[in-house]
Design a protein around this motif. Structure first.
Motif, PDB file in Angstrom:
ATOM      1  N   THR A   1       0.865  -1.068  -0.028  1.00 21.08           N
ATOM      2  CA  THR A   1       0.064   0.214  -0.063  1.00 21.08           C
ATOM      3  C   THR A   1       0.928   1.247  -0.004  1.00 21.08           C
ATOM      4  OG1 THR A   1      -1.762  -1.364   1.183  1.00 21.08           O
ATOM      5  CG2 THR A   1      -2.001   1.373   1.246  1.00 21.08           C
ATOM      6  N   VAL A   2       1.835   1.344   0.715  1.00 22.74           N
ATOM      7  CA  VAL A   2       2.770   2.326   0.841  1.00 22.74           C
ATOM      8  C   VAL A   2       3.644   2.626  -0.486  1.00 22.74           C
ATOM      9  CG1 VAL A   2       4.929   3.513   2.094  1.00 22.74           C
ATOM     10  CG2 VAL A   2       3.114   2.173   3.293  1.00 22.74           C
TER      11      VAL A   2
ATOM     12  N   SER B   1       2.469   1.529  -3.225  1.00 21.05           N
ATOM     13  CA  SER B   1       1.330   2.090  -4.548  1.00 21.05           C
ATOM     14  C   SER B   1       1.224   3.756  -4.125  1.00 21.05           C
ATOM     15  CB  SER B   1       0.152   1.512  -4.313  1.00 21.05           C
ATOM     16  OG  SER B   1      -0.877   1.916  -4.994  1.00 21.05           O
ATOM     17  N   ALA B   2       1.217   4.201  -2.876  1.00 21.96           N
ATOM     18  CA  ALA B   2       0.824   5.605  -2.830  1.00 21.96           C
ATOM     19  C   ALA B   2       2.090   6.276  -3.252  1.00 21.96           C
ATOM     20  CB  ALA B   2       0.436   5.818  -1.304  1.00 21.96           C
ATOM     21  N   ARG B   3       3.313   5.972  -2.942  1.00 21.18           N
ATOM     22  CA  ARG B   3       4.576   6.534  -3.598  1.00 21.18           C
ATOM     23  C   ARG B   3       4.515   6.550  -5.003  1.00 21.18           C
ATOM     24  NH1 ARG B   3       9.739   5.320  -4.984  1.00 21.18           N
ATOM     25  NH2 ARG B   3      11.525   6.623  -4.128  1.00 21.18           N
TER      26      ARG B   3
ATOM     27  N   LYS C   1       2.111   6.522  -7.182  1.00 19.70           N
ATOM     28  CA  LYS C   1       1.157   7.641  -7.649  1.00 19.70           C
ATOM     29  C   LYS C   1       1.501   9.132  -7.164  1.00 19.70           C
ATOM     30  CE  LYS C   1      -3.859   9.031  -6.779  1.00 19.70           C
ATOM     31  NZ  LYS C   1      -5.000   8.579  -5.923  1.00 19.70           N
ATOM     32  N   LEU C   2       2.159   9.465  -6.166  1.00 18.89           N
ATOM     33  CA  LEU C   2       2.866  10.415  -5.774  1.00 18.89           C
ATOM     34  C   LEU C   2       3.986  11.140  -6.648  1.00 18.89           C
ATOM     35  CD1 LEU C   2       2.592  10.742  -2.009  1.00 18.89           C
ATOM     36  CD2 LEU C   2       1.100  11.723  -3.486  1.00 18.89           C
TER      37      LEU C   2
END
Length: 255
Positions: A84-85, A87-89, A91-92
């Motif tokens: 999850t971390v 994936s968020a990274r 995206k950012l």
């Protein structure tokens, strides 16, 4: 009734005990002879050692399997949490790259919108008396608009071979966003004084916006019954050093 009296006590009992002792002694002797066999002793000892080794190995492997299962469970939990971390990274990071590219596009448009204005200003300033221009055109290939994907616009010729297609694909894969693309132009004009042409070339070369001024062709032509020198110059746009162009922020009052 007759009574028999044993006048020698212990005679029968001695024989019995002697015969019993002989039997027991034979049994113990057989056992001692059997135990003294070295192969049988070695086999028994090997069996005992093998059983003990199997037990120890089984215990060690069971403990190690339990430890590995625990580590695997922790790794699965960590992987789920870190997925999850990550994936968020990602995206950012994609959003940051998009913003950076948009800023580069805006900077490119802002830096190149006054290019021809500077060129025309410098050519007009360097043009001497009794000299005029008849043609001014761009000779370099026009760059793609900022932000255009070259992969979609690049088309390989239909008759090109595999090597040409591969080269075109490699060139198209590169980013075409250039802040200051090369710009070449051509000047065609006429003058009545050859020294004016030399002065024109020297003043153009001294400009911070123009470089590589070369004389491509020069000839004598007749204009309205007079001999004039017709010339053709080639030059390129040069990015001026910092401090030459002064910019002023545009302030718009907001009501």
């Amino acid at each position: 009734m007759m009574l028999e009296i044993n006048l020698l006590p212990g005679t029968k009992k001695g024989r019995k005990s002697a015969s019993g002792g002989f039997a027991l002694g034979g049994a113990f002797g057989a056992i001692r002879s059997t135990i003294r066999d070295p192969f049988l002793v070695g086999a028994a000892a090997s069996v005992v050692v093998a059983v003990a080794a199997v037990g120890l190995l089984f215990s060690a492997q069971s403990a190690r399997a339990t430890e590995v299962e625990g580590r695997m469970e922790r790794a699965v939990r960590d992987s789920t949490r870190y997925a999850t971390v990550l994936s968020a990274r990602r995206k950012l990071t994609a959003e940051r790259d998009s913003v950076i590219r948009q800023l580069q596009i805006i900077r490119t448009i802002d830096d190149n919108r006054y290019t021809w204005a500077h060129i025309l200003d410098e050519v007009s300033r360097a043009l001497p008396a009794y000299t005029w221009l008849t043609t001014m055109e761009q000779t370099s290939k026009a760059p793609l608009p900022p932000g255009v994907d070259s992969v979609q616009t690049a088309e390989a010729p239909a008759a090109a071979g595999a090597a040409a297609k591969k080269k075109a694909a490699d060139e198209a894969a590169t980013d075409t966003l250039v802040v200051n693309p090369p710009l070449g132009f051509r000047l065609v004009g006429q003058t009545v004084d050859i020294q004016a042409l030399t002065m024109f070339m020297r003043q153009l070369e001294s400009s911070p916006f123009v470089q590589k001024v070369t004389l491509a062709k020069s000839e004598i032509v007749i204009v309205e019954g007079k001999d004039v020198t017709q010339f053709e110059l080639s030059a390129e746009f040069e990015v001026p050093p910092p401090g030459v162009v002064r910019t002023t922020p545009l302030v718009v009052p907001v009501r």
